[in-house]
Design a protein around this motif. Structure first.
Motif, mmCIF file in Angstrom:
data_model
loop_
_atom_site.group_PDB
_atom_site.id
_atom_site.type_symbol
_atom_site.label_atom_id
_atom_site.label_comp_id
_atom_site.label_asym_id
_atom_site.label_seq_id
_atom_site.Cartn_x
_atom_site.Cartn_y
_atom_site.Cartn_z
ATOM 1 N N TYR A 1 0.832 -1.203 0.000
ATOM 2 C CA TYR A 1 0.000 0.000 0.000
ATOM 3 C C TYR A 1 0.868 1.254 0.000
ATOM 4 N N ILE A 2 1.859 1.299 0.890
ATOM 5 C CA ILE A 2 2.747 2.460 0.966
ATOM 6 C C ILE A 2 3.539 2.620 -0.330
ATOM 7 N N PHE A 3 3.961 1.506 -0.925
ATOM 8 C CA PHE A 3 4.683 1.580 -2.194
ATOM 9 C C PHE A 3 3.844 2.318 -3.245
ATOM 10 N N PHE A 4 2.588 1.926 -3.391
ATOM 11 C CA PHE A 4 1.737 2.550 -4.409
ATOM 12 C C PHE A 4 1.411 4.009 -4.074
ATOM 13 N N ILE A 5 1.129 4.290 -2.820
ATOM 14 C CA ILE A 5 0.862 5.681 -2.412
ATOM 15 C C ILE A 5 2.097 6.546 -2.672
ATOM 16 N N ASN A 6 3.260 6.033 -2.306
ATOM 17 C CA ASN A 6 4.507 6.775 -2.514
ATOM 18 C C ASN A 6 4.759 7.008 -4.003
ATOM 19 N N TYR A 7 4.528 5.995 -4.808
ATOM 20 C CA TYR A 7 4.755 6.104 -6.251
ATOM 21 C C TYR A 7 3.772 7.082 -6.894
ATOM 22 N N LEU A 8 2.511 6.985 -6.513
ATOM 23 C CA LEU A 8 1.476 7.797 -7.161
ATOM 24 C C LEU A 8 1.451 9.252 -6.684
ATOM 25 N N TYR A 9 1.695 9.472 -5.390
ATOM 26 C CA TYR A 9 1.508 10.806 -4.840
ATOM 27 C C TYR A 9 2.785 11.526 -4.403
ATOM 28 N N TYR A 10 3.849 10.780 -4.163
ATOM 29 C CA TYR A 10 5.067 11.409 -3.645
ATOM 30 C C TYR A 10 6.282 11.213 -4.548
ATOM 31 N N LYS A 11 6.052 10.724 -5.762
ATOM 32 C CA LYS A 11 7.116 10.538 -6.759
ATOM 33 C C LYS A 11 8.282 9.722 -6.203
ATOM 34 N N SER A 12 7.969 8.662 -5.505
ATOM 35 C CA SER A 12 8.963 7.732 -4.945
ATOM 36 C C SER A 12 9.947 8.404 -4.009
ATOM 37 N N ASN A 13 9.434 9.108 -3.018
ATOM 38 C CA ASN A 13 10.279 9.729 -2.010
ATOM 39 C C ASN A 13 11.125 8.653 -1.337
ATOM 40 N N PHE A 14 12.424 8.897 -1.259
ATOM 41 C CA PHE A 14 13.332 7.858 -0.772
ATOM 42 C C PHE A 14 13.089 7.493 0.695
ATOM 43 N N LEU A 15 12.740 8.458 1.542
ATOM 44 C CA LEU A 15 12.502 8.137 2.951
ATOM 45 C C LEU A 15 11.261 7.264 3.123
ATOM 46 N N ILE A 16 10.219 7.580 2.376
ATOM 47 C CA ILE A 16 9.000 6.752 2.430
ATOM 48 C C ILE A 16 9.311 5.359 1.900
ATOM 49 N N HIS A 17 10.108 5.284 0.839
ATOM 50 C CA HIS A 17 10.447 3.981 0.258
ATOM 51 C C HIS A 17 11.271 3.138 1.234
ATOM 52 N N ILE A 18 12.255 3.757 1.866
ATOM 53 C CA ILE A 18 13.120 3.020 2.789
ATOM 54 C C ILE A 18 12.352 2.566 4.030
ATOM 55 N N PHE A 19 11.644 3.501 4.677
ATOM 56 C CA PHE A 19 11.011 3.181 5.956
ATOM 57 C C PHE A 19 9.583 2.661 5.839
ATOM 58 N N GLY A 20 8.941 2.868 4.691
ATOM 59 C CA GLY A 20 7.580 2.397 4.513
ATOM 60 C C GLY A 20 7.467 1.139 3.676
ATOM 61 N N VAL A 21 8.499 0.845 2.899
ATOM 62 C CA VAL A 21 8.461 -0.332 2.022
ATOM 63 C C VAL A 21 9.571 -1.317 2.387
ATOM 64 N N GLN A 22 10.815 -0.872 2.293
ATOM 65 C CA GLN A 22 11.927 -1.795 2.485
ATOM 66 C C GLN A 22 12.072 -2.271 3.932
ATOM 67 N N LEU A 23 11.897 -1.381 4.907
ATOM 68 C CA LEU A 23 11.997 -1.801 6.311
ATOM 69 C C LEU A 23 10.902 -2.809 6.680
ATOM 70 N N PRO A 24 9.616 -2.528 6.391
ATOM 71 C CA PRO A 24 8.598 -3.535 6.726
ATOM 72 C C PRO A 24 8.822 -4.870 6.012
ATOM 73 N N LEU A 25 9.254 -4.826 4.751
ATOM 74 C CA LEU A 25 9.491 -6.078 4.030
ATOM 75 C C LEU A 25 10.684 -6.835 4.606
ATOM 76 N N SER A 26 11.679 -6.117 5.091
ATOM 77 C CA SER A 26 12.808 -6.807 5.726
ATOM 78 C C SER A 26 12.360 -7.440 7.049
ATOM 79 N N ILE A 27 11.459 -6.769 7.762
ATOM 80 C CA ILE A 27 10.915 -7.340 9.011
ATOM 81 C C ILE A 27 10.098 -8.586 8.690
ATOM 82 N N VAL A 28 9.304 -8.523 7.621
ATOM 83 C CA VAL A 28 8.540 -9.694 7.177
ATOM 84 C C VAL A 28 9.483 -10.856 6.901
ATOM 85 N N THR A 29 10.550 -10.574 6.177
ATOM 86 C CA THR A 29 11.515 -11.628 5.843
ATOM 87 C C THR A 29 12.194 -12.151 7.100
ATOM 88 N N TYR A 30 12.547 -11.268 8.016
ATOM 89 C CA TYR A 30 13.179 -11.691 9.266
ATOM 90 C C TYR A 30 12.240 -12.581 10.082
#
Length: 118
Positions: free
Chosen positions: A87-116
């Motif tokens: 959800y955050i990935f799509f919101i970030n892509y559509l409305y925030y032009k892939s802001n790096f902080l949103i991508h890191i802490f809203g997409v990559q961090l949760p997915l790394s926690i999922v994997t962990y």
């Protein structure tokens, strides 16, 4: 401008401690890291086929997310974090032009926690 685009790849560092070829968690982490590097670097340097590489990365991440949900016996925390990051990935892509902080802490961090947790 290239450095700004590369900032999106910083969250891939979350996956490095889990990388190996000995188990599925390690293989998934390795694939996420390699695909992420290819995706973010191809975009930063405007490679001719960066959109195809990006779509491949998104598809692989989606498949790995489904795999983790299925083989974690549908753990509610994993499902929640997985869907939240999508959800955050799509919101970030559509409305925030892939802001790096949103991508890191809203997409990559949760997915790394999922994997962990998997």
């Amino acid at each position: 401008k290239i450095m700004y685009k590369l900032l999106n790849s910083l969250g891939l560092l979350f996956f490095i401690p889990m990388m190996n070829l000995l188990n599925d968690k390690g293989i998934i982490s390795s694939l996420v890291f390699i695909n992420g590097i290819l995706c973010h670097f191809s975009r930063a340097f405007s490679f001719k086929y960066w959109i195809i590489i990006r779509n491949y990365d998104i598809l692989c991440n989606f498949i790995m997310g489904i795999y983790i949900i299925y083989y974690s016996n549908c753990n509610p925390i994993i499902i929640y974090l997985d869907f939240l990051s999508v959800y955050i990935f799509f919101i970030n892509y559509l409305y925030y032009k892939s802001n790096f902080l949103i991508h890191i802490f809203g997409v990559q961090l949760p997915l790394s926690i999922v994997t962990y947790l998997y």
